[in-house]
Design an enzyme around this catalytic site. Structure first.
Site, PDB file in Angstrom:
ATOM      1  N   LYS A 195       1.923  -3.257   7.183  1.00  0.00           N
ATOM      2  CA  LYS A 195       2.002  -3.538   5.745  1.00  0.00           C
ATOM      3  C   LYS A 195       3.441  -3.481   5.243  1.00  0.00           C
ATOM      4  CE  LYS A 195      -2.095  -4.383   3.945  1.00  0.00           C
ATOM      5  NZ  LYS A 195      -2.367  -5.459   2.961  1.00  0.00           N
ATOM      6  N   GLU A 214       0.249   3.612   1.828  1.00  0.00           N
ATOM      7  CA  GLU A 214       0.371   4.043   3.228  1.00  0.00           C
ATOM      8  C   GLU A 214       1.777   3.783   3.758  1.00  0.00           C
ATOM      9  OE1 GLU A 214      -1.839   5.613   5.415  1.00  0.00           O
ATOM     10  OE2 GLU A 214      -3.081   5.967   3.658  1.00  0.00           O
ATOM     11  N   THR A 269       0.799  -1.219   0.000  1.00  0.00           N
ATOM     12  CA  THR A 269       0.000   0.000   0.000  1.00  0.00           C
ATOM     13  C   THR A 269       0.838   1.279   0.000  1.00  0.00           C
ATOM     14  OG1 THR A 269      -1.456   1.324   1.419  1.00  0.00           O
ATOM     15  CG2 THR A 269      -0.172  -0.349   2.518  1.00  0.00           C
TER      16      THR A 269
HETATM   17  P1  NDP Z   1     -11.389  -4.764   2.369  1.00  0.00           P
HETATM   18  O1  NDP Z   1     -11.336  -4.239   3.751  1.00  0.00           O
HETATM   19  O2  NDP Z   1     -12.565  -4.443   1.515  1.00  0.00           O
HETATM   20  O3  NDP Z   1     -11.260  -6.367   2.421  1.00  0.00           O
HETATM   21  C1  NDP Z   1     -10.426  -7.008   3.349  1.00  0.00           C
HETATM   22  C2  NDP Z   1     -10.616  -8.499   3.243  1.00  0.00           C
HETATM   23  O4  NDP Z   1      -9.743  -9.146   4.190  1.00  0.00           O
HETATM   24  C3  NDP Z   1     -12.039  -9.005   3.559  1.00  0.00           C
HETATM   25  O5  NDP Z   1     -12.367 -10.042   2.676  1.00  0.00           O
HETATM   26  C4  NDP Z   1     -11.888  -9.539   4.970  1.00  0.00           C
HETATM   27  O6  NDP Z   1     -12.815 -10.544   5.292  1.00  0.00           O
HETATM   28  C5  NDP Z   1     -10.497 -10.141   4.869  1.00  0.00           C
HETATM   29  N1  NDP Z   1      -9.916 -10.431   6.170  1.00  0.00           N
HETATM   30  C6  NDP Z   1      -9.823  -9.604   7.250  1.00  0.00           C
HETATM   31  N2  NDP Z   1      -9.266 -10.255   8.286  1.00  0.00           N
HETATM   32  C7  NDP Z   1      -9.010 -11.516   7.855  1.00  0.00           C
HETATM   33  C8  NDP Z   1      -8.461 -12.661   8.470  1.00  0.00           C
HETATM   34  N3  NDP Z   1      -8.060 -12.653   9.750  1.00  0.00           N
HETATM   35  N4  NDP Z   1      -8.319 -13.782   7.729  1.00  0.00           N
HETATM   36  C9  NDP Z   1      -8.745 -13.809   6.454  1.00  0.00           C
HETATM   37  N5  NDP Z   1      -9.285 -12.757   5.814  1.00  0.00           N
HETATM   38  C10 NDP Z   1      -9.409 -11.630   6.514  1.00  0.00           C
HETATM   39  O7  NDP Z   1     -10.030  -4.322   1.640  1.00  0.00           O
HETATM   40  P2  NDP Z   1      -9.749  -3.975   0.085  1.00  0.00           P
HETATM   41  O8  NDP Z   1     -10.418  -4.981  -0.763  1.00  0.00           O
HETATM   42  O9  NDP Z   1     -10.008  -2.534  -0.124  1.00  0.00           O
HETATM   43  O10 NDP Z   1      -8.179  -4.148   0.016  1.00  0.00           O
HETATM   44  C11 NDP Z   1      -7.588  -5.393  -0.350  1.00  0.00           C
HETATM   45  C12 NDP Z   1      -6.151  -5.416   0.123  1.00  0.00           C
HETATM   46  O11 NDP Z   1      -5.423  -4.357  -0.477  1.00  0.00           O
HETATM   47  C13 NDP Z   1      -5.983  -5.225   1.641  1.00  0.00           C
HETATM   48  O12 NDP Z   1      -4.878  -5.996   2.045  1.00  0.00           O
HETATM   49  C14 NDP Z   1      -5.675  -3.747   1.772  1.00  0.00           C
HETATM   50  O13 NDP Z   1      -4.950  -3.488   2.962  1.00  0.00           O
HETATM   51  C15 NDP Z   1      -4.837  -3.528   0.524  1.00  0.00           C
HETATM   52  N6  NDP Z   1      -4.856  -2.189  -0.025  1.00  0.00           N
HETATM   53  C16 NDP Z   1      -6.050  -1.577  -0.312  1.00  0.00           C
HETATM   54  C17 NDP Z   1      -6.071  -0.318  -0.866  1.00  0.00           C
HETATM   55  C18 NDP Z   1      -7.354   0.342  -1.216  1.00  0.00           C
HETATM   56  O14 NDP Z   1      -7.328   1.557  -1.484  1.00  0.00           O
HETATM   57  N7  NDP Z   1      -8.459  -0.365  -1.266  1.00  0.00           N
HETATM   58  C19 NDP Z   1      -4.807   0.413  -1.148  1.00  0.00           C
HETATM   59  C20 NDP Z   1      -3.626  -0.386  -0.917  1.00  0.00           C
HETATM   60  C21 NDP Z   1      -3.668  -1.623  -0.366  1.00  0.00           C
HETATM   61  P3  NDP Z   1     -14.268 -10.206   5.953  1.00  0.00           P
HETATM   62  O15 NDP Z   1     -15.141  -9.771   4.815  1.00  0.00           O
HETATM   63  O16 NDP Z   1     -14.670 -11.481   6.550  1.00  0.00           O
HETATM   64  O17 NDP Z   1     -14.023  -9.111   6.958  1.00  0.00           O
HETATM   65  P1  GDP Z   2      -6.618   5.891   3.817  1.00  0.00           P
HETATM   66  O1  GDP Z   2      -5.809   6.739   2.889  1.00  0.00           O
HETATM   67  O2  GDP Z   2      -6.383   4.430   3.633  1.00  0.00           O
HETATM   68  O3  GDP Z   2      -6.525   6.279   5.232  1.00  0.00           O
HETATM   69  O4  GDP Z   2      -8.142   6.063   3.310  1.00  0.00           O
HETATM   70  P2  GDP Z   2      -9.404   6.836   3.954  1.00  0.00           P
HETATM   71  O5  GDP Z   2     -10.437   6.894   2.884  1.00  0.00           O
HETATM   72  O6  GDP Z   2      -9.800   6.217   5.244  1.00  0.00           O
HETATM   73  O7  GDP Z   2      -8.850   8.293   4.267  1.00  0.00           O
HETATM   74  C1  GDP Z   2      -8.347   9.142   3.256  1.00  0.00           C
HETATM   75  C2  GDP Z   2      -8.073  10.516   3.830  1.00  0.00           C
HETATM   76  O8  GDP Z   2      -9.325  11.147   4.138  1.00  0.00           O
HETATM   77  C3  GDP Z   2      -7.258  10.528   5.138  1.00  0.00           C
HETATM   78  O9  GDP Z   2      -6.284  11.528   5.059  1.00  0.00           O
HETATM   79  C4  GDP Z   2      -8.282  10.863   6.196  1.00  0.00           C
HETATM   80  O10 GDP Z   2      -7.745  11.561   7.327  1.00  0.00           O
HETATM   81  C5  GDP Z   2      -9.198  11.772   5.400  1.00  0.00           C
HETATM   82  N1  GDP Z   2     -10.530  11.908   6.014  1.00  0.00           N
HETATM   83  C6  GDP Z   2     -11.138  13.073   6.350  1.00  0.00           C
HETATM   84  N2  GDP Z   2     -12.317  12.830   6.934  1.00  0.00           N
HETATM   85  C7  GDP Z   2     -12.465  11.487   6.979  1.00  0.00           C
HETATM   86  C8  GDP Z   2     -13.486  10.636   7.477  1.00  0.00           C
HETATM   87  O11 GDP Z   2     -14.511  11.059   8.011  1.00  0.00           O
HETATM   88  N3  GDP Z   2     -13.303   9.283   7.336  1.00  0.00           N
HETATM   89  C9  GDP Z   2     -12.180   8.773   6.745  1.00  0.00           C
HETATM   90  N4  GDP Z   2     -12.057   7.451   6.610  1.00  0.00           N
HETATM   91  N5  GDP Z   2     -11.177   9.564   6.283  1.00  0.00           N
HETATM   92  C10 GDP Z   2     -11.327  10.896   6.394  1.00  0.00           C
END
Ligand code: NDP
Ligand code: GDP
Length: 323
Positions: A154, A128, A126
């Site tokens: 991460k 992040e 990520t």
């Molecule tokens: P989501 O939060 O939508 O999905 C996370 C998934 O992980 C869910 O299926 C959840 O299952 C599963 N999970 C959580 N805990 C466990 C566990 N203990 N064992 C097995 N599975 C588990 O995330 P995204 O789809 O948005 O992201 C996918 C990946 O990419 C993540 O690793 C995220 O950190 C990374 N990422 C995402 C970004 C983004 O902007 N979306 C950016 C960069 C990286 P359940 O539904 O049961 O909770």
């Molecule tokens: P992140 O980049 O994975 O933390 O994704 P988020 O969507 O959670 O946050 C993106 C940015 O939006 C961060 O800088 C947050 O501090 C900002 N932000 C401002 N207000 C909010 C809020 O109400 N909820 C979340 N999730 N983020 C917020």
């Protein structure tokens, strides 16, 4: 014979889109599903693919369950998308975040080493990890400086992937993906929180939208575009790390304006700044440099932020309209 893929995080945003992409390419898709008290398959249902998935009950906290999942699926490709993925929660549950997002990666890599060392592996890293940015545009060579327990966990996951590639010659790649969103995004993330609120305000079900730091800037893309980059990484002869981003950064404030204006509302009439949503340490700005992904994978993002936010508002209007 069709290829087999194993996905962790199948029920999440990216897992659902990736499963759809792989099914369309003719893969047999196995997905691990962690035990929860209520169903988590709504995203698979929205895409209409639930029936086509082969579910395996496992958890990234449970090494034996991962070994069994790899044994059972005998995958050609493994995508590790499972995580505690919300930055805000990582300050409240830092140990769970580290267990799943950091050690969970090692557990899965060990399962691969033991059972299927020729499988190709994708790690969901990520932006992040860049946190307090050390370069104006972040690329694969920019030093990391994570700013949350999520980012720190991460970063471990990223380096253990690199290390297992170098130590054991695994075909392991790490995708450093910048924020990507969609109508299937979790409601706690800022884009979806905004588009859901816009729909509720439009239908008269909500009046205000409470947000934190709206001056933060993110490089937002569409999840449907980004899962293609994951797949492309595993089709390369050589494993490697890639930044996946749009190369455009936008403030939360501007993203809100796009969402509100789409339904003819003024964000200033509804947004309330609430200190509860400020973070202990903030990532002020992220801006990715996707040149390597473009050059080596032939990947480019297809969806603009305007198109993405419009798509999300429209989906939330449909959902709220049906409630
Ligand atoms: P989501 O939060 O939508 O999905 C996370 C998934 O992980 C869910 O299926 C959840 O299952 C599963 N999970 C959580 N805990 C466990 C566990 N203990 N064992 C097995 N599975 C588990 O995330 P995204 O789809 O948005 O992201 C996918 C990946 O990419 C993540 O690793 C995220 O950190 C990374 N990422 C995402 C970004 C983004 O902007 N979306 C950016 C960069 C990286 P359940 O539904 O049961 O909770
Ligand atoms: P992140 O980049 O994975 O933390 O994704 P988020 O969507 O959670 O946050 C993106 C940015 O939006 C961060 O800088 C947050 O501090 C900002 N932000 C401002 N207000 C909010 C809020 O109400 N909820 C979340 N999730 N983020 C917020």
């Amino acid at each position: 014979m069709s290829k087999r893929a194993l996905i962790t995080g199948l029920t999440g945003q990216d897992g659902a889109y990736l499963a759809q992409l792989l099914l369309n390419k003719g893969y047999e898709v196995y997905g691990i599903i962690a035990r929860r008290s209520t169903p988590t398959v709504w995203r698979l249902d929205e895409l209409g693919i639930r029936e086509e998935i082969r579910f395996i009950e496992a958890d990234l906290a449970d090494a034996a369950s991962l070994i069994r999942a790899v044994q059972q699926s005998q995958p050609d490709e493994i995508y590790n998308l499972g995580a505690q993925s919300f930055v805000g929660t990582s300050w409240n549950q830092p140990l769970v975040t580290a267990d799943i997002d950091a050690l969970g990666v090692t557990r899965l890599l060990e399962a691969i080493r033991l059972v299927k060392p020729d499988a190709r592996f994708y790690q969901a890293s990520t932006s992040e990890m860049f946190g307090l940015i050390q370069a104006e545009r972040q690329s694969e060579t920019t030093p990391f400086y994570p700013r949350s327990p999520y980012g720190v966990a991460k970063l471990y996951g990223h380096w253990i992937t690199v290390n297992y590639r170098e130590s054991f010659k695994l075909h392991a790649s790490s995708g450093i993906l910048f924020n990507h969103e969609s109508p299937l995004r979790g409601i706690e993330f800022v884009t979806r929180k905004v588009t859901d609120a816009v729909a509720r305000i439009k239908f008269g079900k909500q009046k205000e939208l409470r947000l934190g730091n709206i001056d933060a800037r993110r490089d937002w893309g569409f999840a449907g575009d980004y899962v293609e980059a994951m797949w492309l990484m595993l089709q390369q002869d050589t494993p490697d790390d890639y930044v996946v981003a749009t190369g455009v950064t936008t403030t939360v404030r501007t993203m809100c304006e796009i969402a509100f204006r789409h339904v003819g509302l003024n964000p200033d009439d509804h947004i309330v700044i609430d200190p509860a949503f400020f973070r202990p340490a903030e990532v002020d700005v992220l801006l990715g440099n996707p040149d390597k992904a473009r050059a080596k994978l032939g990947w480019t993002p297809k969806t603009s932020l305007e198109q993405l936010i419009t798509m999300m508002v429209e989906a939330d209007l449909r959902r709220v309209g049906k409630e």
